[in-house]
Motif scaffolding. Structure first.
Motif, PDB file in Angstrom:
ATOM      1  N   ALA A  34     -73.722 -44.615 -11.397  1.00 56.18           N
ATOM      2  CA  ALA A  34     -73.602 -44.821 -12.840  1.00 56.18           C
ATOM      3  C   ALA A  34     -73.484 -46.299 -13.180  1.00 56.18           C
ATOM      4  O   ALA A  34     -72.958 -47.098 -12.396  1.00 56.18           O
ATOM      5  CB  ALA A  34     -72.385 -44.065 -13.361  1.00 56.18           C
ATOM      6  N   SER A  35     -73.940 -46.635 -14.368  1.00 56.24           N
ATOM      7  CA  SER A  35     -73.800 -47.995 -14.877  1.00 56.24           C
ATOM      8  C   SER A  35     -72.347 -48.228 -15.295  1.00 56.24           C
ATOM      9  O   SER A  35     -71.554 -47.293 -15.394  1.00 56.24           O
ATOM     10  CB  SER A  35     -74.711 -48.188 -16.092  1.00 56.24           C
ATOM     11  OG  SER A  35     -74.241 -47.392 -17.176  1.00 56.24           O
ATOM     12  N   ARG A  36     -72.037 -49.470 -15.570  1.00 53.99           N
ATOM     13  CA  ARG A  36     -70.681 -49.800 -16.022  1.00 53.99           C
ATOM     14  C   ARG A  36     -70.349 -49.055 -17.317  1.00 53.99           C
ATOM     15  O   ARG A  36     -69.244 -48.535 -17.471  1.00 53.99           O
ATOM     16  CB  ARG A  36     -70.553 -51.308 -16.204  1.00 53.99           C
ATOM     17  CG  ARG A  36     -69.169 -51.755 -16.627  1.00 53.99           C
ATOM     18  CD  ARG A  36     -69.014 -53.254 -16.412  1.00 53.99           C
ATOM     19  NE  ARG A  36     -67.822 -53.786 -17.025  1.00 53.99           N
ATOM     20  CZ  ARG A  36     -66.592 -53.650 -16.547  1.00 53.99           C
ATOM     21  NH1 ARG A  36     -66.384 -52.958 -15.452  1.00 53.99           N
ATOM     22  NH2 ARG A  36     -65.561 -54.194 -17.169  1.00 53.99           N
ATOM     23  N   ASP A  44     -69.692 -41.058 -12.713  1.00 53.94           N
ATOM     24  CA  ASP A  44     -69.821 -41.864 -11.503  1.00 53.94           C
ATOM     25  C   ASP A  44     -71.242 -41.832 -10.942  1.00 53.94           C
ATOM     26  O   ASP A  44     -71.705 -42.820 -10.377  1.00 53.94           O
ATOM     27  CB  ASP A  44     -68.837 -41.384 -10.433  1.00 53.94           C
ATOM     28  CG  ASP A  44     -67.395 -41.603 -10.848  1.00 53.94           C
ATOM     29  OD1 ASP A  44     -67.093 -42.672 -11.433  1.00 53.94           O
ATOM     30  OD2 ASP A  44     -66.563 -40.712 -10.609  1.00 53.94           O
ATOM     31  N   TYR A  45     -71.919 -40.680 -11.084  1.00 50.76           N
ATOM     32  CA  TYR A  45     -73.260 -40.518 -10.515  1.00 50.76           C
ATOM     33  C   TYR A  45     -74.145 -39.671 -11.420  1.00 50.76           C
ATOM     34  O   TYR A  45     -73.661 -38.758 -12.090  1.00 50.76           O
ATOM     35  CB  TYR A  45     -73.180 -39.834  -9.142  1.00 50.76           C
ATOM     36  CG  TYR A  45     -72.389 -40.623  -8.147  1.00 50.76           C
ATOM     37  CD1 TYR A  45     -72.923 -41.733  -7.512  1.00 50.76           C
ATOM     38  CD2 TYR A  45     -71.068 -40.275  -7.853  1.00 50.76           C
ATOM     39  CE1 TYR A  45     -72.179 -42.477  -6.621  1.00 50.76           C
ATOM     40  CE2 TYR A  45     -70.316 -41.017  -6.956  1.00 50.76           C
ATOM     41  CZ  TYR A  45     -70.877 -42.117  -6.341  1.00 50.76           C
ATOM     42  OH  TYR A  45     -70.131 -42.854  -5.468  1.00 50.76           O
ATOM     43  N   HIS A  46     -75.453 -39.961 -11.371  1.00 48.73           N
ATOM     44  CA  HIS A  46     -76.493 -39.133 -11.983  1.00 48.73           C
ATOM     45  C   HIS A  46     -77.200 -38.438 -10.827  1.00 48.73           C
ATOM     46  O   HIS A  46     -77.690 -39.115  -9.908  1.00 48.73           O
ATOM     47  CB  HIS A  46     -77.483 -40.001 -12.764  1.00 48.73           C
ATOM     48  CG  HIS A  46     -76.867 -40.679 -13.941  1.00 48.73           C
ATOM     49  ND1 HIS A  46     -76.810 -40.100 -15.175  1.00 48.73           N
ATOM     50  CD2 HIS A  46     -76.260 -41.895 -14.050  1.00 48.73           C
ATOM     51  CE1 HIS A  46     -76.213 -40.930 -16.017  1.00 48.73           C
ATOM     52  NE2 HIS A  46     -75.856 -42.020 -15.367  1.00 48.73           N
ATOM     53  N   THR A  47     -77.231 -37.096 -10.839  1.00 47.07           N
ATOM     54  CA  THR A  47     -77.720 -36.338  -9.697  1.00 47.07           C
ATOM     55  C   THR A  47     -78.559 -35.146 -10.139  1.00 47.07           C
ATOM     56  O   THR A  47     -78.690 -34.875 -11.335  1.00 47.07           O
ATOM     57  CB  THR A  47     -76.537 -35.785  -8.882  1.00 47.07           C
ATOM     58  OG1 THR A  47     -75.959 -34.682  -9.604  1.00 47.07           O
ATOM     59  CG2 THR A  47     -75.467 -36.842  -8.627  1.00 47.07           C
ATOM     60  N   ASN A  89     -68.193 -35.596 -21.573  1.00 44.82           N
ATOM     61  CA  ASN A  89     -69.537 -35.035 -21.496  1.00 44.82           C
ATOM     62  C   ASN A  89     -70.093 -34.928 -20.082  1.00 44.82           C
ATOM     63  O   ASN A  89     -71.239 -34.549 -19.901  1.00 44.82           O
ATOM     64  CB  ASN A  89     -70.498 -35.868 -22.350  1.00 44.82           C
ATOM     65  CG  ASN A  89     -70.174 -35.745 -23.820  1.00 44.82           C
ATOM     66  OD1 ASN A  89     -69.908 -34.658 -24.315  1.00 44.82           O
ATOM     67  ND2 ASN A  89     -70.165 -36.862 -24.517  1.00 44.82           N
ATOM     68  N   THR A  90     -69.316 -35.281 -19.093  1.00 44.66           N
ATOM     69  CA  THR A  90     -69.775 -35.181 -17.709  1.00 44.66           C
ATOM     70  C   THR A  90     -70.081 -33.724 -17.379  1.00 44.66           C
ATOM     71  O   THR A  90     -69.392 -32.824 -17.843  1.00 44.66           O
ATOM     72  CB  THR A  90     -68.682 -35.712 -16.755  1.00 44.66           C
ATOM     73  OG1 THR A  90     -68.358 -37.043 -17.126  1.00 44.66           O
ATOM     74  CG2 THR A  90     -69.127 -35.675 -15.319  1.00 44.66           C
ATOM     75  N   ASP A  91     -71.105 -33.509 -16.573  1.00 41.59           N
ATOM     76  CA  ASP A  91     -71.492 -32.144 -16.213  1.00 41.59           C
ATOM     77  C   ASP A  91     -70.586 -31.533 -15.147  1.00 41.59           C
ATOM     78  O   ASP A  91     -70.187 -30.377 -15.255  1.00 41.59           O
ATOM     79  CB  ASP A  91     -72.941 -32.119 -15.709  1.00 41.59           C
ATOM     80  CG  ASP A  91     -73.915 -32.562 -16.780  1.00 41.59           C
ATOM     81  OD1 ASP A  91     -73.825 -32.055 -17.921  1.00 41.59           O
ATOM     82  OD2 ASP A  91     -74.765 -33.430 -16.487  1.00 41.59           O
ATOM     83  N   VAL A  92     -70.264 -32.316 -14.123  1.00 43.20           N
ATOM     84  CA  VAL A  92     -69.555 -31.789 -12.952  1.00 43.20           C
ATOM     85  C   VAL A  92     -68.387 -32.706 -12.594  1.00 43.20           C
ATOM     86  O   VAL A  92     -68.516 -33.929 -12.632  1.00 43.20           O
ATOM     87  CB  VAL A  92     -70.514 -31.692 -11.734  1.00 43.20           C
ATOM     88  CG1 VAL A  92     -69.780 -31.269 -10.476  1.00 43.20           C
ATOM     89  CG2 VAL A  92     -71.673 -30.748 -12.040  1.00 43.20           C
TER      90      VAL A  92
END
Length: 163
Positions: A34-36, A44-47, A89-92
């Motif tokens: 993830a970007s700042r 933290d991550y796009h997956t 809004n995070t998915d997981v």
């Protein structure tokens, strides 16, 4: 630099994120860190699973010596009183345990937590926060403790071994 950086908790979180990225690389070689600006949105991550926020094991209380995996702190509001990671809004959400990570859909976890936690029943001590609302002195947060076992028994999830 943030006043939180280089604290024991922040450093541990960074190490756990790094460990998680090694597992993620095996499952999704195209993942992106993830970007700042994403980090401020609890991403933290796009997956391939969507966005993931990694949570390191926490101590039961500030005075506890060691982290543990049986109790999970849920953040409904952050220290500024804004939307906490559970309501974002995070998915997981990926919760660290000693031997694995438990991955839970954030929306399903929020729905479950809103049914299980009595946030109107506020307590003054972190040790009393099991399924109750707790606000740390001098902060605007709203947090609660839940049992990991209840999450794994009642909320759909997947487990990724650290091996």
């Amino acid at each position: 630099m943030s006043k939180w950086k280089n604290t024991e908790s922040w450093n541990r979180g960074q190490a756990v994120e790094s460990d998680f990225s090694k597992l993620l690389k095996k499952r999704d070689p195209d993942f992106k860190k993830a970007s700042r600006s994403d980090q401020f949105k609890h991403i933290d991550y796009h997956t391939f699973l969507g966005t993931i926020d990694v949570k390191a094991m926490k101590k039961r209380s500030r005075s506890a010596k060691n982290t543990q995996e049986d109790l999970i702190w849920l953040e409904f509001k952050n220290v500024q009183g804004k939307v906490g990671w559970l309501c974002g809004n995070t998915d997981v959400i990926a919760f660290e345990r000693k031997d694995d990570f438990v991955l839970v859909n954030r929306g399903a976890l929020l729905d479950w937590a809103e049914q299980k936690c009595d946030l109107n029943r506020r307590v003054s001590y972190s040790g009393d926060a099991l399924y109750k609302g707790y606000q740390r002195k001098g902060r605007k947060d709203l947090i609660s403790i839940v049992k990991m076992r209840d999450i794994t028994d009642q909320v759909p999830h997947r487990v990724w071994s650290k091996d």
